[in-house]
Design a protein around this motif. Structure first.
Motif, mmCIF file in Angstrom:
data_model
loop_
_atom_site.group_PDB
_atom_site.id
_atom_site.type_symbol
_atom_site.label_atom_id
_atom_site.label_comp_id
_atom_site.label_asym_id
_atom_site.label_seq_id
_atom_site.Cartn_x
_atom_site.Cartn_y
_atom_site.Cartn_z
ATOM 1 N N ALA A 63 0.847 -0.916 -0.499
ATOM 2 C CA ALA A 63 0.037 -0.160 0.219
ATOM 3 C C ALA A 63 0.838 1.082 0.447
ATOM 4 O O ALA A 63 0.334 1.943 -0.357
ATOM 5 C CB ALA A 63 -0.871 -0.231 1.033
ATOM 6 N N VAL A 64 1.851 1.224 0.330
ATOM 7 C CA VAL A 64 3.225 2.394 0.518
ATOM 8 C C VAL A 64 3.678 2.672 -0.948
ATOM 9 O O VAL A 64 3.503 3.393 -1.147
ATOM 10 C CB VAL A 64 4.409 2.088 1.715
ATOM 11 C CG1 VAL A 64 5.144 2.895 1.593
ATOM 12 C CG2 VAL A 64 3.271 1.924 3.337
ATOM 13 N N ILE A 65 3.770 1.420 -0.948
ATOM 14 C CA ILE A 65 4.476 1.679 -2.248
ATOM 15 C C ILE A 65 3.460 1.874 -3.530
ATOM 16 O O ILE A 65 3.684 3.159 -4.725
ATOM 17 C CB ILE A 65 5.279 0.622 -3.000
ATOM 18 C CG1 ILE A 65 6.796 -0.313 -2.193
ATOM 19 C CG2 ILE A 65 5.546 0.161 -4.455
ATOM 20 C CD1 ILE A 65 6.631 -1.417 -2.369
ATOM 21 N N GLY A 66 2.413 1.809 -3.557
ATOM 22 C CA GLY A 66 1.625 1.803 -4.545
ATOM 23 C C GLY A 66 1.102 3.623 -4.086
ATOM 24 O O GLY A 66 0.726 4.709 -5.058
ATOM 25 N N ALA A 67 0.898 3.957 -3.212
ATOM 26 C CA ALA A 67 0.546 5.254 -2.432
ATOM 27 C C ALA A 67 1.752 6.065 -3.304
ATOM 28 O O ALA A 67 1.534 7.130 -4.021
ATOM 29 C CB ALA A 67 0.458 5.983 -1.139
ATOM 30 N N LEU A 68 3.360 5.772 -2.977
ATOM 31 C CA LEU A 68 3.954 6.667 -3.368
ATOM 32 C C LEU A 68 4.102 6.778 -5.232
ATOM 33 O O LEU A 68 4.251 7.633 -5.431
ATOM 34 C CB LEU A 68 5.239 5.921 -2.706
ATOM 35 C CG LEU A 68 5.470 6.572 -1.330
ATOM 36 C CD1 LEU A 68 6.788 6.025 -1.286
ATOM 37 C CD2 LEU A 68 5.835 7.537 -0.960
ATOM 38 N N ALA A 69 3.285 5.665 -5.836
ATOM 39 C CA ALA A 69 3.437 5.274 -7.012
ATOM 40 C C ALA A 69 2.342 5.655 -7.748
ATOM 41 O O ALA A 69 2.296 5.864 -8.754
ATOM 42 C CB ALA A 69 4.105 3.943 -7.417
ATOM 43 N N GLY A 70 1.095 6.284 -7.091
ATOM 44 C CA GLY A 70 0.203 6.878 -7.992
ATOM 45 C C GLY A 70 -0.626 5.724 -8.166
ATOM 46 O O GLY A 70 -1.612 5.920 -9.068
#
Length: 154
Positions: A63-70
């Motif tokens: 979820a963190v990676i997804g939030a940072l990658a948009g």
């Protein structure tokens, strides 16, 4: 309480949430329910023997990676072998870890590569920095399956 005692506490066991195999260097990930773990990594995976035989990533970091990658990020995009939930992988550094019937030892961080720009889009590499997971060597071969416990100090 001494720092050594705090470091020794990892909480309850985690669990294997996802298993993926790469049949070749740039092959699609094959999602499986279980796999054998030998000295060279997961059976059917295009792995590097030794200290990079298995790659693991923290489920909570997706979820963190997804939030940072948009964007939404599924485990198959990140090309790691095991997704582990419920236990902090960083807290297991330098320890022997039982996963199903196998025992692993974390060796080096699994840093992102330039392919993350291709997989996640512009900024994908930066989104993964600090969240790429760990590489591990196989100490004791065995079988690993989705739902198996992940426990420190096997």
């Amino acid at each position: 309480m001494l720092l050594k005692e705090l470091i020794a506490r990892t909480g309850g066991p985690g669990r294997v949430a996802w298993i993926g195999l790469r049949g070749g260097r740039r092959a699609e990930m094959a999602v499986v329910e279980a796999a054998g773990l030998g000295p060279d990594g997961l059976a059917g995976d295009h792995a590097r023997p030794g200290k990079r035989a298995v790659t693991l990533i923290q489920a909570e970091h997706l979820a963190v990676i997804g939030a940072l990658a948009g964007r939404e990020v599924g485990a198959e995009l990140l090309r790691r072998n095991l997704v582990v939930a419920g236990i902090n992988l960083n807290a297991l550094k330098g320890r022997e870890v039982a996963i199903g019937g196998a025992v692993l030892r974390w060796t080096v961080p699994c840093h992102p590569c330039s392919r993350m720009e291709e997989a996640l889009g512009p900024g994908g590499y930066a989104a993964m920095r600090g969240h790429g997971g760990w590489c591990a060597e196989v100490v004791v071969p065995g079988r690993v399956a989705i739902g198996d416990a992940v426990r420190a100090d096997a």
